[in-house]
Design a protein around this motif. Structure first.
Motif, PDB file in Angstrom:
ATOM      1  N   LEU A 173     -58.910  18.397   3.166  1.00  0.00           N
ATOM      2  CA  LEU A 173     -57.559  18.700   3.636  1.00  0.00           C
ATOM      3  C   LEU A 173     -57.484  18.878   5.146  1.00  0.00           C
ATOM      4  N   ASP A 174     -58.628  19.120   5.778  1.00  0.00           N
ATOM      5  CA  ASP A 174     -58.602  19.284   7.231  1.00  0.00           C
ATOM      6  C   ASP A 174     -59.877  18.673   7.784  1.00  0.00           C
ATOM      7  N   LYS A 175     -59.842  17.355   7.927  1.00  0.00           N
ATOM      8  CA  LYS A 175     -61.075  16.646   8.263  1.00  0.00           C
ATOM      9  C   LYS A 175     -61.602  17.044   9.634  1.00  0.00           C
ATOM     10  N   THR A 176     -60.700  17.339  10.580  1.00  0.00           N
ATOM     11  CA  THR A 176     -61.159  17.695  11.920  1.00  0.00           C
ATOM     12  C   THR A 176     -61.729  19.103  11.948  1.00  0.00           C
ATOM     13  N   GLY A 177     -61.315  19.953  11.029  1.00  0.00           N
ATOM     14  CA  GLY A 177     -61.868  21.295  10.931  1.00  0.00           C
ATOM     15  C   GLY A 177     -61.294  22.281  11.936  1.00  0.00           C
ATOM     16  N   ASN A 178     -60.287  21.920  12.712  1.00  0.00           N
ATOM     17  CA  ASN A 178     -59.765  22.889  13.690  1.00  0.00           C
ATOM     18  C   ASN A 178     -58.399  23.460  13.310  1.00  0.00           C
ATOM     19  N   ARG A 179     -58.041  23.308  12.037  1.00  0.00           N
ATOM     20  CA  ARG A 179     -56.794  23.918  11.512  1.00  0.00           C
ATOM     21  C   ARG A 179     -55.565  23.525  12.327  1.00  0.00           C
ATOM     22  N   ASP A 180     -55.572  22.356  12.871  1.00  0.00           N
ATOM     23  CA  ASP A 180     -54.420  21.907  13.650  1.00  0.00           C
ATOM     24  C   ASP A 180     -53.311  21.437  12.716  1.00  0.00           C
ATOM     25  N   ALA A 181     -52.164  22.062  12.834  1.00  0.00           N
ATOM     26  CA  ALA A 181     -51.068  21.795  11.883  1.00  0.00           C
ATOM     27  C   ALA A 181     -50.710  20.312  11.845  1.00  0.00           C
ATOM     28  N   SER A 184     -51.504  13.393   3.036  1.00  0.00           N
ATOM     29  CA  SER A 184     -50.330  13.320   2.167  1.00  0.00           C
ATOM     30  C   SER A 184     -50.632  13.972   0.822  1.00  0.00           C
ATOM     31  N   THR A 185     -49.633  13.985  -0.042  1.00  0.00           N
ATOM     32  CA  THR A 185     -49.830  14.600  -1.360  1.00  0.00           C
ATOM     33  C   THR A 185     -50.944  13.909  -2.133  1.00  0.00           C
ATOM     34  N   PHE A 186     -51.231  12.645  -1.786  1.00  0.00           N
ATOM     35  CA  PHE A 186     -52.320  11.947  -2.498  1.00  0.00           C
ATOM     36  C   PHE A 186     -53.658  12.629  -2.272  1.00  0.00           C
ATOM     37  N   GLY A 187     -53.801  13.309  -1.148  1.00  0.00           N
ATOM     38  CA  GLY A 187     -55.028  14.036  -0.883  1.00  0.00           C
ATOM     39  C   GLY A 187     -55.149  15.285  -1.745  1.00  0.00           C
ATOM     40  N   TYR A 188     -54.065  15.822  -2.192  1.00  0.00           N
ATOM     41  CA  TYR A 188     -54.079  17.087  -2.936  1.00  0.00           C
ATOM     42  C   TYR A 188     -54.244  16.871  -4.435  1.00  0.00           C
ATOM     43  N   THR A 189     -53.649  15.762  -4.926  1.00  0.00           N
ATOM     44  CA  THR A 189     -53.636  15.538  -6.371  1.00  0.00           C
ATOM     45  C   THR A 189     -55.030  15.672  -7.008  1.00  0.00           C
ATOM     46  N   PRO A 190     -56.083  15.001  -6.453  1.00  0.00           N
ATOM     47  CA  PRO A 190     -57.397  15.100  -7.112  1.00  0.00           C
ATOM     48  C   PRO A 190     -57.909  16.538  -7.163  1.00  0.00           C
ATOM     49  N   LEU A 191     -57.617  17.333  -6.125  1.00  0.00           N
ATOM     50  CA  LEU A 191     -58.106  18.714  -6.103  1.00  0.00           C
ATOM     51  C   LEU A 191     -57.486  19.523  -7.237  1.00  0.00           C
ATOM     52  N   ALA A 221     -46.022  15.559 -11.384  1.00  0.00           N
ATOM     53  CA  ALA A 221     -46.319  14.869 -10.131  1.00  0.00           C
ATOM     54  C   ALA A 221     -45.828  15.670  -8.935  1.00  0.00           C
ATOM     55  N   SER A 222     -44.990  16.651  -9.196  1.00  0.00           N
ATOM     56  CA  SER A 222     -44.463  17.443  -8.084  1.00  0.00           C
ATOM     57  C   SER A 222     -45.457  18.502  -7.626  1.00  0.00           C
ATOM     58  N   ALA A 223     -46.531  18.713  -8.414  1.00  0.00           N
ATOM     59  CA  ALA A 223     -47.444  19.820  -8.135  1.00  0.00           C
ATOM     60  C   ALA A 223     -48.091  19.677  -6.763  1.00  0.00           C
ATOM     61  N   ALA A 224     -48.508  18.448  -6.431  1.00  0.00           N
ATOM     62  CA  ALA A 224     -49.220  18.228  -5.173  1.00  0.00           C
ATOM     63  C   ALA A 224     -48.374  18.680  -3.990  1.00  0.00           C
ATOM     64  N   ALA A 225     -47.089  18.371  -4.039  1.00  0.00           N
ATOM     65  CA  ALA A 225     -46.215  18.730  -2.927  1.00  0.00           C
ATOM     66  C   ALA A 225     -46.146  20.249  -2.783  1.00  0.00           C
ATOM     67  N   LYS A 226     -46.163  20.941  -3.921  1.00  0.00           N
ATOM     68  CA  LYS A 226     -46.062  22.394  -3.868  1.00  0.00           C
ATOM     69  C   LYS A 226     -47.318  22.994  -3.216  1.00  0.00           C
ATOM     70  N   VAL A 227     -48.476  22.479  -3.637  1.00  0.00           N
ATOM     71  CA  VAL A 227     -49.728  22.991  -3.064  1.00  0.00           C
ATOM     72  C   VAL A 227     -49.793  22.646  -1.580  1.00  0.00           C
ATOM     73  N   ARG A 228     -49.351  21.442  -1.250  1.00  0.00           N
ATOM     74  CA  ARG A 228     -49.409  21.014   0.153  1.00  0.00           C
ATOM     75  C   ARG A 228     -48.538  21.925   1.025  1.00  0.00           C
ATOM     76  N   ASP A 229     -47.330  22.199   0.532  1.00  0.00           N
ATOM     77  CA  ASP A 229     -46.446  23.076   1.289  1.00  0.00           C
ATOM     78  C   ASP A 229     -47.106  24.425   1.522  1.00  0.00           C
ATOM     79  N   TYR A 230     -47.785  24.909   0.469  1.00  0.00           N
ATOM     80  CA  TYR A 230     -48.431  26.217   0.579  1.00  0.00           C
ATOM     81  C   TYR A 230     -49.523  26.185   1.642  1.00  0.00           C
ATOM     82  N   VAL A 231     -50.341  25.114   1.606  1.00  0.00           N
ATOM     83  CA  VAL A 231     -51.458  25.022   2.550  1.00  0.00           C
ATOM     84  C   VAL A 231     -50.939  24.897   3.986  1.00  0.00           C
TER      85      VAL A 231
END
Ligand SMILES: Nc1ncnc2c1ncn2[C@@H]1O[C@H](COP(=O)(O)OP(=O)(O)OP(=O)(O)O)[C@@H](O)[C@H]1O
Ligand SMILES: [Mg+2]
Lengths: 454, 265
Positions: free
Chosen positions: A84-92, A99-106, A136-146
């Motif tokens: 979710l944060d490939k650079t590792g510096n928590r840059d928003a 995108s949400t596609f990154g969250y779905t597998p998790l 399918a809406s779950a990913a968006a919810k988790v993404r918003d939270y993160v």
């Protein structure tokens, strides 16, 4: 009449002798029988009406109440910083690129891990197999939270996510293990797993506030769809209708009823207003399309245009009821006011209008209620079929940005293939009826209040 | 009430307040008033008598142009008030009606409080500068309407809650409150008991000091008691007009005689 002819000559005045009043004579008996029959008809009519009403309400409530319940699934998700944060510096800005596609597998992995940990026996090995259970809406919810809480990265957090509409349907009895045999989205094994998850409390049904306050969703996400945005659309439309039709309607009625000379022209206007009230609403829709959108270039699907079209439709109702209530004010009141030197205008505004106000109010609210439930004219200005997925931001956006309306939203849902939407359509009708009922109660309360001042 | 006491209080003047010339009134095709000429004196009570449907109310309504409110009604001829034609196009009937007040045949109080009923006229004509003045005007009007004692404790209850006779006296008070110069009264006592009638008659006699009063009545005794002049209408025509005592003692027209002796009407 038959009794007068029987004796031949008409008896002289005062010669008629009445019998005992303790005995009913033939005419009285006949009259009483007639009255009893009429009462029976009336009672019958009311009973038939009530039966229809009760059937209708039962159907609506039994079909629609499910929409207010929704199945949720509690999933512990490991928020993997690697993904979710490939650079590792928590840059928003960087994190937002995922995108949400990154969250779905998790999420799916989280659910699979939960199944393993609880020792549930299920024939699933891949995380992707969990897709059928989670909306399918779950990913968006988790993404918003993160994105809102970047500190949570690297931890495992529990999320209460929407279950997919099939699982929801299974818990509500709409979907069965047999009925999913040929369903490509879900299998009987998934449903068995859902049962197991339900036993451990990971899946449960809860009140669905999203249905009342949420936005519409795409065709494949019935579990996410809500009527909230359409309610706002209807609300802005009603504001437009009220702002235009009440002053215009009341002014027109007062003028026609109290001031206009009675001649050919006003007769013609009167007849035409009555005719307008009977014009099918779709005609007003196409008029609105031609005038407001094609000629005046107002935005399509906008509540402003919808409101203007419904104003056209509501005006005759308001004018007719206002004129009727003005007519019902006894002329002696007008005479009284004029007789002590009040002007026409003073007599109307000080005496006639306050007396007519309850009737005007009732007529207006009935007109508004009609407009609130109207769908056909909205077809032609593009409000039906618009997928209202976004809340308007601000007042002017509320009037000018495309939106839907409650009945248009219900129609839209009823049209969709997924049976989960069928339930939502009924649920939408319950909400619409609640609004109409509220308006009627307000009408009654206002009426009472005005009438108490005699 | 003694007939003589009222008549003896003579302040009669010969000033003409209202003069009607060749007045004709039509309701659509119905010819309701036919060529009426009459001169009504100031500070005088004039009674209109005649059988039902003869046009008394119609003629009365011409004097403050209340007939304007009836679409099918047409008025021809001239009616002069203080020498000015009230049907002149320059005349605003609203201004006229503030000067020529009216009490109707059927009591018609506003569905408001007793106080508001009486205060309404003074309010719209700006007769009171403050609440205290308005209170005073209302009290005086209610006293003149012979109803003050009955309503002084419930001025703020609805006027429509009064009895028929009380309502009529309230309407009289309402008309008096705007201080008109002429007061038209269409059978003001038809719903009143003898005591209230006597009070209203006394009021009429008192009003005569300042105003010109025209009263329509079906009671010959009332006409004789309160009026100085009497006009007898029959089938839309003015048959006879003259001093009340002369009309009742030696009528000139046989129709008048038949009516006052009870043979027609
Ligand atoms: N608004 C109206 N429209 C049509 N005709 C009317 C109207 N008012 C009165 N008339 C007619 O005019 C005639 C005179 O009526 P009016 O009311 O002046 O009689 P009146 O002398 O006051 O009778 P009453 O003593 O019964 O009150 C009657 O024939 C009546 O039918
Ligand atoms: Mg009359």
């Amino acid at each position: 009449m038959s009794d007068a002819t029987s004796g031949g000559a008409v008896p002289a005045a005062g010669s008629r002798r009445h019998g005992s009043i303790l005995q009913l004579d033939a005419r009285t008996k006949k009259r009483n029988a007639k009255e009893a029959r009429f009462r029976a008809y009336g009672l019958g009519a009311i009973i038939i009406g009530l039966v229809f009403l009760v059937t209708l309400l039962t159907a609506i409530v039994s079909n629609g109440v499910g929409a207010f319940q929704q199945t949720f699934i509690e999933v512990p998700v490991y928020l993997d910083p690697q993904k979710l944060d490939k650079t590792g510096n928590r840059d928003a800005a960087e994190m937002a690129k995922v995108s949400t596609f990154g969250y779905t597998p998790l999420i799916q992995q989280g659910l699979l891990d939960l199944v393993d940990r609880e020792g549930i026996d299920a024939p699933f090995e891949k995380a992707g197999d969990m897709k059928a259970l989670i909306s399918a809406s779950a990913a968006a919810k988790v993404r918003d939270y993160v994105l809102a809480n970047p500190d949570a990265l690297g931890e495992t957090r529990g999320f209460e996510l929407l279950a997919s509409s099939r699982v929801d349907g299974y818990l509500k009895g709409r979907v069965t293990q047999e009925s999913v045999e040929r369903d490509r989205n879900i299998s009987a094994e998934h449903l068995q797993l859902a049962d197991a998850l339900r036993e451990i409390g990971a899946i449960r049904k809860g009140f669905n506030s999203e249905f009342i306050f949420g936005a519409d969703a795409s065709e494949s996400r019935a579990e996410q769809a809500g009527i909230g945005v359409a309610i706002l659309g209807s609300f802005f439309m009603m504001l437009v209708v009220l702002a235009f039709s009440l002053p215009i309607g009341v002014a027109a009625s007062i003028y026609l009823e109290e001031f206009a000379p009675k001649n050919r022209l006003t007769d013609l206007i009167e007849v035409n207003i009555s005719n307008l009230a009977a014009v099918p609403s779709i005609v007003f829709g196409i008029l609105g399309l031609a005038v407001f959108i094609e000629f005046a270039h107002l935005p399509q699907s906008a509540p402003l245009v919808g409101g203007l079209v419904l104003t056209l439709m509501t005006l005759p109702t308001i004018i007719i009821s206002t004129r009727a209530s003005l007519k019902a004010v006894p002329p002696s009141i007008r005479d009284a006011a004029l007789g002590i030197g009040a002007s026409k205008m003073q007599s109307v505004f000080h005496h006639v209008l306050p007396l007519a106000a309850p009737g005007i109010l009732t007529g207006t609210i009935i007109g508004l209620a009609q407009a609130l439930g109207e769908t056909a004219p909205l077809l032609l200005i593009g409000m039906v079929g618009y997928i209202a997925t976004n809340y308007p931001d601000g007042i002017s956006s509320g009037f000018l940005d495309p939106n839907s309306a409650m009945p248009a939203q219900i129609y839209e849902w009823a049209k969709r293939a997924d049976p989960a939407y069928y339930e939502r359509a009924w649920g939408g009708i319950i909400i619409l009826l609640v609004f109409l009922l509220t308006m009627n109660i307000i009408a009654i309360i206002l009426r009472r209040r005005f009438e108490r001042r005699w | 009430m003694n007939d003589m006491t009222l008549l003896e209080r003579g302040v009669q003047t010969d000033d003409i307040k209202i003069s009607a010339r060749n007045v004709e009134v039509f309701y659509g095709d119905t010819h309701a008033i036919k060529n009426v000429n009459v001169e009504i004196q100031d500070k005088t009570v004039t009674a209109f008598i005649g059988p039902s449907g003869c046009g008394k109310s119609t003629f009365l309504r011409c004097i403050n142009r209340m007939n304007d409110t009836i679409d099918i009604c047409r008025v021809k001829g001239d009616i002069l008030l203080d020498g000015e034609d009230i049907y002149d196009p320059k005349v605003d009937p609203v201004q006229l009606r503030a000067k020529v007040g009216m009490v109707f045949q059927k009591p018609n109080p506003f569905p408001k409080s007793i106080y508001d009923n009486v205060a309404y006229g003074p309010k719209i004509h700006g007769l009171a500068r403050n609440k205290a003045e308005l209170d005073e005007i209302v009290e005086r009007a209610l006293r003149r309407g012979a109803i003050w004692d009955e309503v002084k404790d419930r001025l703020h209850s609805p006027g429509t809650g009064l009895s028929g006779g009380q309502q009529q006296r309230l309407c009289i008070a309402r008309a008096v409150a705007t201080e008109p110069e002429v007061l038209l009264m269409d059978e003001p006592c038809s719903a009143l008991d003898p005591i209230a009638t006597a009070q209203v008659e006394e009021l009429i006699d008192e009003l005569r000091q300042d105003y010109s009063v025209v009263i329509v009545t079906h009671s010959m005794q009332q006409a004789a008691r309160v009026s100085q002049k009497t006009a007898f209408f029959h089938l839309g025509t003015l048959v006879e007009y003259g001093a009340t005592d002369r009309i009742f003692t030696s009528p000139e027209d046989p129709r008048t005689e038949s009516y006052i002796t009870g043979r027609i009407g």
